[in-house]
Design an enzyme around this catalytic site. Sequence first.
Site, PDB file in Angstrom:
ATOM      1  N   ASP A 151     -11.093   6.778   2.040  1.00 41.94           N
ATOM      2  CA  ASP A 151     -10.486   5.737   1.193  1.00 41.94           C
ATOM      3  C   ASP A 151     -11.481   4.588   1.051  1.00 41.94           C
ATOM      4  OD1 ASP A 151      -8.377   7.437   2.080  1.00 41.94           O
ATOM      5  OD2 ASP A 151      -6.898   5.831   1.891  1.00 41.94           O
ATOM      6  N   LYS A 214      -5.232   4.514  -5.406  1.00 41.63           N
ATOM      7  CA  LYS A 214      -4.391   3.916  -4.372  1.00 41.63           C
ATOM      8  C   LYS A 214      -4.180   2.450  -4.724  1.00 41.63           C
ATOM      9  CE  LYS A 214      -4.988   2.796   0.581  1.00 41.63           C
ATOM     10  NZ  LYS A 214      -5.785   3.095   1.795  1.00 41.63           N
ATOM     11  N   LYS A 250      -1.548   7.152  -4.361  1.00 39.86           N
ATOM     12  CA  LYS A 250      -1.211   6.650  -3.031  1.00 39.86           C
ATOM     13  C   LYS A 250      -0.743   5.206  -3.125  1.00 39.86           C
ATOM     14  CE  LYS A 250      -3.033   5.762   1.635  1.00 39.86           C
ATOM     15  NZ  LYS A 250      -4.134   6.008   2.598  1.00 39.86           N
TER      16      LYS A 250
END
Length: 305
Positions: A151, A214, A250
């Site tokens: 990430d 995300k 996400k």
Amino acid sequence: MSNHEHHHHDEPVDRYRQVIAESAVVSDDAAVKAAVEKLLAEHAEENNTPEVQQFLLNCVDLTTLATEDSEHSVAAFVQKVNDYDEKYPMYKNVAAVCVYSNFAAIARATLEVSGVDIAVCSATFPSSQAHLETKVIETQLAVADGADEVDVVLNVGYFVDGAYEELCDEIIELKEAVGERPLKVILESGLLKTAANIKAASILSMYSGADFIKTSTGKIYPGADLEAAYVMCQCIKEYYEKTGNVVGFKASGGIRTTEDAVKYYTIVKEVLGEEWLTNKRFRIGASSLANALFQSFTGTTEKVF
């Protein structure tokens, strides 16, 4: 290096702005808010079931990202996932444990559960402020140490400056560093604020090779909100229709209750459809949420994570 400095300002719209301009995704804040309210009023309640709650636990990236994290504390954190697997084999486990990049090795050494991935936050998370070389090396080291997923935060400074070429090149390089593993690009939606910004950042990230987009880091700025989720899911849907490429979603930052998690589930289900209701395409980054979900579907007050 990039030729951003040499663009002629009388050029027609560049390809980055063109792909954003060609998107039909709604970017009016009031329209987004109304759409989300309608969607949740109609569908959220029907999704708050034990089955969905169990599914949601299996979509959690169980996260620790604290300044005081240590090898000892991270090992204990991961051990809880092992213990859960042993004690509750009838339930699916979390999707992943998510730790700082320097803890990939200790997570790998501790994790005994197959089917749970090790995700790391890398590339000078959460600010994303460092030399690109530093970000790439950090990411390569984490992968070498056993990270399954990475990430990273998009370079918001480049975004603010409109330096889209640099922003995209950086994501492309980080994707190269992770190879086949999923790269999750964090937009920091609470900083970008507007639907128009979130839409542009989503599109640029996806076209640069993001495997997931995300919402947030959960640090400094406001975390996930439902409006950002709606815009991002609409962008993922359009991108899939245009390119055939699947990008996951996400939600992260401040999602603590079962009710909140169900709302994100509802947006994903209604905008992207059943095909996205798998932890290969849908994640929630959280810490306390995992306990809340477990307590909801078991009707207990036990803290398992």
